[in-house]
Design a protein around this motif. Structure first.
Motif, PDB file in Angstrom:
ATOM      1  N   ARG A 282      -2.118   0.955  -4.521  1.00 39.46           N
ATOM      2  CA  ARG A 282      -1.692  -0.433  -4.324  1.00 39.46           C
ATOM      3  C   ARG A 282      -0.708  -0.811  -5.415  1.00 39.46           C
ATOM      4  O   ARG A 282      -0.873  -0.407  -6.572  1.00 39.46           O
ATOM      5  CB  ARG A 282      -2.894  -1.373  -4.376  1.00 39.46           C
TER       6      ARG A 282
ATOM      7  N   GLU B 236      -7.053   3.530  -5.131  1.00 38.08           N
ATOM      8  CA  GLU B 236      -8.423   3.273  -4.700  1.00 38.08           C
ATOM      9  C   GLU B 236      -9.336   4.372  -5.216  1.00 38.08           C
ATOM     10  O   GLU B 236      -8.905   5.531  -5.366  1.00 38.08           O
ATOM     11  CB  GLU B 236      -8.506   3.235  -3.170  1.00 38.08           C
ATOM     12  N   GLY B 237     -10.577   4.028  -5.465  1.00 32.46           N
ATOM     13  CA  GLY B 237     -11.548   5.006  -5.911  1.00 32.46           C
ATOM     14  C   GLY B 237     -11.861   6.032  -4.832  1.00 32.46           C
ATOM     15  O   GLY B 237     -11.508   5.863  -3.663  1.00 32.46           O
ATOM     16  N   GLN B 238     -12.494   7.100  -5.229  1.00 32.33           N
ATOM     17  CA  GLN B 238     -12.892   8.138  -4.272  1.00 32.33           C
ATOM     18  C   GLN B 238     -13.960   7.606  -3.342  1.00 32.33           C
ATOM     19  O   GLN B 238     -14.832   6.843  -3.773  1.00 32.33           O
ATOM     20  CB  GLN B 238     -13.427   9.366  -5.021  1.00 32.33           C
ATOM     21  N   THR B 239     -13.896   7.962  -2.096  1.00 32.70           N
ATOM     22  CA  THR B 239     -14.937   7.581  -1.148  1.00 32.70           C
ATOM     23  C   THR B 239     -15.843   8.791  -0.902  1.00 32.70           C
ATOM     24  O   THR B 239     -15.420   9.921  -0.988  1.00 32.70           O
ATOM     25  CB  THR B 239     -14.330   7.103   0.173  1.00 32.70           C
TER      26      THR B 239
ATOM     27  N   SER C 268      -2.343   0.642  -8.863  1.00 32.30           N
ATOM     28  CA  SER C 268      -3.673   1.239  -8.954  1.00 32.30           C
ATOM     29  C   SER C 268      -3.922   2.119  -7.744  1.00 32.30           C
ATOM     30  O   SER C 268      -3.240   2.016  -6.733  1.00 32.30           O
ATOM     31  CB  SER C 268      -4.749   0.148  -9.055  1.00 32.30           C
TER      32      SER C 268
ATOM     33  N   ARG D  32      -5.296   9.195   0.135  1.00 31.86           N
ATOM     34  CA  ARG D  32      -5.837   8.212  -0.793  1.00 31.86           C
ATOM     35  C   ARG D  32      -4.809   7.092  -0.981  1.00 31.86           C
ATOM     36  O   ARG D  32      -3.651   7.346  -1.265  1.00 31.86           O
ATOM     37  CB  ARG D  32      -6.156   8.874  -2.120  1.00 31.86           C
ATOM     38  N   ARG D  33      -5.277   5.866  -0.825  1.00 36.48           N
ATOM     39  CA  ARG D  33      -4.372   4.720  -0.856  1.00 36.48           C
ATOM     40  C   ARG D  33      -4.185   4.193  -2.278  1.00 36.48           C
ATOM     41  O   ARG D  33      -5.129   4.046  -3.042  1.00 36.48           O
ATOM     42  CB  ARG D  33      -4.925   3.609   0.029  1.00 36.48           C
TER      43      ARG D  33
ATOM     44  N   GLU E  91       0.874  -1.168   0.000  1.00 36.51           N
ATOM     45  CA  GLU E  91       0.000   0.000   0.000  1.00 36.51           C
ATOM     46  C   GLU E  91       0.913   1.219   0.000  1.00 36.51           C
ATOM     47  O   GLU E  91       1.996   1.192   0.598  1.00 36.51           O
ATOM     48  CB  GLU E  91      -0.853   0.039   1.263  1.00 36.51           C
TER      49      GLU E  91
END
Length: 126
Positions: free
Chosen positions: A100, A122-125, A120, A97-98, A89
């Motif tokens: 990977r 992670e998508g927006q939360t 990649s 924002r993480r 990570e």
């Protein structure tokens, strides 16, 4: 098959850390040395899909370096004596924002080399 032989995990960890240093320094020669120089080597990035070292080299030359980042959790596993995976990570500077990163490493006569990599975000939360 032996899994996670301590000596081999240490070898792969050293190469993983070597790659991370090269990535943060934009040391193209060092990054190239850690990837298997073959048309079968694959790298999927955040915005690119690259097949073979020729495409990977061209991408690296044109991007002007990787965004700086800090690592989070890292998992390294070795299967037998010649195959390993690294999964990490990461967090780019200025954001939580993480991202990977996963790599498949194979031990060749000239050392451990990455044969496949994936990066990649992670998508927006909400």
């Amino acid at each position: 098959m032996k899994i996670n032989d301590a000596l081999l995990v240490a070898e792969v960890t050293e190469q993983f850390e070597r790659y991370e240093r090269a990535l943060m320094a934009d040391d193209l020669a060092e990054m190239d040395a850690l990837f298997h120089d073959a048309p079968t080597t694959v790298r999927y990035g955040v915005g690119e899909v690259l097949y073979g070292m020729a495409e990977i080299r061209e991408f690296r030359k044109g991007r002007g370096g990787s965004p700086q980042r800090r690592l989070g959790r890292v998992a390294i596993s070795v299967f037998g004596s010649d195959l390993a995976t690294t999964n990490a990570e990461f967090f780019r500077e200025g954001t939580d924002r993480r991202g990977r990163q996963s790599q498949t490493w194979v031990r060749f006569p000239d050392g451990w080399k990455i044969v496949a990599a994936h990066v990649s975000m992670e998508g927006q939360t909400s």
